[in-house]
Design an enzyme around this catalytic site. Sequence first.
Site, PDB file in Angstrom:
ATOM      1  N   SER A 110       0.782  -1.243   0.000  1.00  0.00           N
ATOM      2  CA  SER A 110       0.000   0.000   0.000  1.00  0.00           C
ATOM      3  C   SER A 110       0.812   1.290   0.000  1.00  0.00           C
ATOM      4  O   SER A 110       0.223   2.371  -0.134  1.00  0.00           O
ATOM      5  CB  SER A 110      -0.967   0.016   1.194  1.00  0.00           C
ATOM      6  OG  SER A 110      -2.088  -0.780   0.936  1.00  0.00           O
ATOM      7  N   LYS A 169       3.197   6.843   4.955  1.00  0.00           N
ATOM      8  CA  LYS A 169       2.340   5.713   4.574  1.00  0.00           C
ATOM      9  C   LYS A 169       2.968   4.383   4.947  1.00  0.00           C
ATOM     10  O   LYS A 169       4.170   4.197   4.829  1.00  0.00           O
ATOM     11  CB  LYS A 169       2.102   5.771   3.056  1.00  0.00           C
ATOM     12  CG  LYS A 169       1.028   4.827   2.559  1.00  0.00           C
ATOM     13  CD  LYS A 169      -0.349   5.332   2.915  1.00  0.00           C
ATOM     14  CE  LYS A 169      -1.419   4.303   2.616  1.00  0.00           C
ATOM     15  NZ  LYS A 169      -1.365   3.125   3.518  1.00  0.00           N
ATOM     16  N   SER A 195      -5.806   3.665   4.376  1.00  0.00           N
ATOM     17  CA  SER A 195      -5.255   2.972   3.207  1.00  0.00           C
ATOM     18  C   SER A 195      -6.362   2.338   2.371  1.00  0.00           C
ATOM     19  O   SER A 195      -6.258   1.208   1.886  1.00  0.00           O
ATOM     20  CB  SER A 195      -4.245   1.897   3.641  1.00  0.00           C
ATOM     21  OG  SER A 195      -3.462   1.476   2.556  1.00  0.00           O
ATOM     22  N   LYS A 253       0.300   3.882  -2.649  1.00  0.00           N
ATOM     23  CA  LYS A 253      -0.658   4.993  -2.610  1.00  0.00           C
ATOM     24  C   LYS A 253       0.018   6.356  -2.448  1.00  0.00           C
ATOM     25  O   LYS A 253      -0.644   7.393  -2.564  1.00  0.00           O
ATOM     26  CB  LYS A 253      -1.681   4.757  -1.498  1.00  0.00           C
ATOM     27  CG  LYS A 253      -2.575   3.541  -1.742  1.00  0.00           C
ATOM     28  CD  LYS A 253      -3.637   3.410  -0.659  1.00  0.00           C
ATOM     29  CE  LYS A 253      -4.557   2.224  -0.899  1.00  0.00           C
ATOM     30  NZ  LYS A 253      -3.970   0.942  -0.476  1.00  0.00           N
TER      31      LYS A 253
END
Length: 399
Positions: free
Chosen positions: A77, A245, A137, A80
Amino acid sequence: MKSILKHFTLFLLLLSLSITQISVVNATGLSSQTASTPKEGTDDPLAITAKAAVLIENNSGRILYQKNKDKELIPASITKIMTLLLIFDAIDQKKLSLNDSVSVSEYAAKMGGSQVFLESGETQTVQTMIKCISIASANDAAVAMAERIGGSEQAFVKMMNTKAKQLGMKHTHFKNCTGLHDVEHYTCAKDLATMGAYLIKIGGKKLFSVTSLYDSYIREKNHQKFWLVNTNKLLKQYQGVDGLKTGYTKEAGYCIVTTCKKDNLRLIGVLMNEDKPQTRNEDMKGLLNYGYSKYQQIKLYSKGEVLDTLKIKDLVDQEVKVITPKDIYYLNDRASKGEVKTKIKYNQIELPVFKNQEIGELVVKKQNKTIASYSLYLEKDVKKMNFLDKLLRVYKSLI
């Protein structure tokens, strides 16, 4: 009899010495195994367990630590970050605003993995979608934004790969906007740091107002209120952390891109493929501790400070001041000795020149090595004299 006793006593003494010597060797061996000091000659002073890691200084992009920085790995993820980057790019280009509405397609609503359970036909603002992507997320929110900007996720992914090339990311290829597993979907620690630095540059305070949140809510005004909780536990565990993130899949392991600011020094740390979230967090703390203990930001000039005065032929005002557009710092290695020297290098200047037009750079050197460079600008717009300007100057000189 005395002879036998004498030899027996000598035997016991030698045996005692041997046992003592063996004990000393074993104790020393145990000590060396538990020590955290790395072996001489290794390039990993931190003993990072991640398959790849990078630490950079945000403004200059200078690499302060690296381990397998170009190794192509599955990102999960943290993909992203590029999704957010293109969202903030669209906002920066006035193609999108935080208050714009985004409609959720049936395809986006059915995304697997982490999600906030957006419903087909539901609308949310861009601001809310950014919150869902950054904190929870959310794959459904990421795809909804991809469709809003690119028309389809497929078209948006092409934009992601184009942007990666523009940023000089040589070890990155995207297949989706979410980070769901695909063998052809990969990146590297260095490219992720590059991505993070660019996102920070264009996102600024708007970005940090979201990524710094440990938790938040969406749909607060109706019965479908949904609690968002950040998986970036470093927000509460390490002072100064305000993004960016995390990511996890079985194939990617535990990944994270972290940014932290202390004493005007912003660092970006990247860890890829850790075995546990706790290990990931502890390794990141060690990475940040290393950066802040070894480096510091030192202020050279304040925003708007005059560095030089230029006299340019045919200039209406005859001379103009050269200023710094922002506070100027340089990254100092605490262990490095020697004075810092600065030098201005000018571009070829042709009138007119506008105040937002770069006219040269300030080069910062230490021990004859360039450690930083900064763009310089004029304090105002300047233009070339016309006939009336020249006539007026002659008149003023006569009186």
